[in-house]
Design a protein around this motif. Structure first.
Motif, short mmCIF file in Angstrom:
data_model
loop_
_atom_site.label_atom_id
_atom_site.label_comp_id
_atom_site.label_asym_id
_atom_site.label_seq_id
_atom_site.Cartn_x
_atom_site.Cartn_y
_atom_site.Cartn_z
N PRO A 1 52.85 -13.41 1.69
CA PRO A 1 53.96 -13.83 0.90
C PRO A 1 54.07 -14.92 1.08
CG PRO A 1 54.99 -12.77 2.55
CD PRO A 1 53.62 -12.52 2.72
N GLN B 1 57.12 -13.42 -3.31
CA GLN B 1 58.33 -13.50 -2.46
C GLN B 1 59.57 -13.20 -3.17
OE1 GLN B 1 58.60 -17.35 -0.45
NE2 GLN B 1 60.22 -16.52 1.01
N ARG C 1 54.03 -9.04 7.63
CA ARG C 1 54.04 -10.19 7.29
C ARG C 1 52.93 -10.65 6.55
NH1 ARG C 1 53.05 -15.38 7.70
NH2 ARG C 1 51.35 -14.80 9.19
N GLY D 1 51.73 -8.98 2.00
CA GLY D 1 53.08 -9.19 1.21
C GLY D 1 53.33 -7.98 0.33
#
Length: 272
Positions: A149, A264, A35, A38
């Motif tokens: 991200p 993202q 997480r 990214g």
């Protein structure tokens, strides 16, 4: 050969329970690291009028599918920018844009290159290589810096049949200093097939994926913390035959040195 501008590039025992707990902890830590780190953004500058670009475009498709660098190793976002400076050779690239040529020229300056060329790959805005050299691209991707991200929420709407409204809000998850940065939105399309009627690729049928159709700045930020909520909205003009199932949206932060600092990806709802 590289085409260049002005130069033709059951229940367990206590020990097994402890092992499972440790395994879960490791999995949680790996998930958290994933997480925090990214995707890497790979930009391909290409043209249907360049004889060496089709190989790079096929490579970009494989790259985006995780066939070259597995997503479990490094998640990727691929964006393909079709430039227009080869149009004079007899084939006008239907996806070419002078705006994408300007973007590539900015990279030529920031990366201190001598000239424009196609096919060219730029990784995270920091490194570049030939767009048809698989090993060099994989090496650059694995070496590219990774950032958390953004954690944005997106809302899509169609104010008119010809437009797509994109509204974003959430933290960038990266601190931006006083130098500032731009939050960009790219709308891309996959599954494009073109019969080439002239130019270096005459007689070929070319398939293109991740083709950037729109790129807009949604916000300019500076002196913001990683947790600060950033919001913005942009109205994107659509093209004939727009099919949300074949498109995707990418939001990324890019500083004024053109370094990408987090990205993202969003799927677009089919019912738009």
């Amino acid at each position: 050969m590289v085409s260049r501008l002005f130069a033709c590039f059951g229940r367990g025992s206590p020990s097994s329970s402890s092992s499972k707990a440790a395994s879960h902890a490791t999995s949680d830590a790996a998930a958290e690291e994933q997480r925090r780190s990214g995707p890497v953004v790979v930009e391909l500058f290409t043209s249907q009028g360049c004889g060496t670009s089709p190989e790079a475009e096929a490579l970009a498709t494989r790259l985006g599918r995780g066939e070259i660098v597995p997503a479990g190793d490094v998640p990727l976002i691929v964006l393909s920018f079709h430039v227009d400076y080869w149009d004079y050779r007899g084939w006008k690239d239907p996806f070419g844009s002078s705006a994408w040529t300007v973007r590539q020229k900015a990279y030529v300056e920031s990366l201190r290159l001598d000239t424009l060329y196609t096919p060219q790959v730029v990784v995270q805005g920091r490194a570049q290589c030939l767009g048809n050299e698989e090993e060099a691209i994989a090496t650059a991707v694995r070496a590219g810096p990774r950032f958390p991200p953004p954690a944005m929420q997106v809302t899509f709407s169609r104010p008119t049949p010809e437009t797509l409204q994109v509204s974003l809000t959430g933290p960038l998850c990266m601190k931006v200093d006083s130098s500032g940065a731009d939050v960009m939105v790219a709308l891309y399309q996959c599954g494009l097939v073109t019969d080439i009627g002239a130019g270096e690729n005459r007689g070929r049928v070319l398939a293109n994926d991740y083709v950037v159709r729109r790129l807009e700045k949604i916000a300019a930020v500076k002196d913001v913390s990683a947790k600060k909520v950033v919001s913005g909205s942009v109205l994107l003009a659509l093209w004939d035959g727009f099919n949300p199932a074949k498109c995707g949206l990418v939001v990324f932060t890019q500083d004024h040195s053109l370094h990408i600092m987090g990205a993202q990806h969003f799927a677009i709802p089919d019912n738009l």
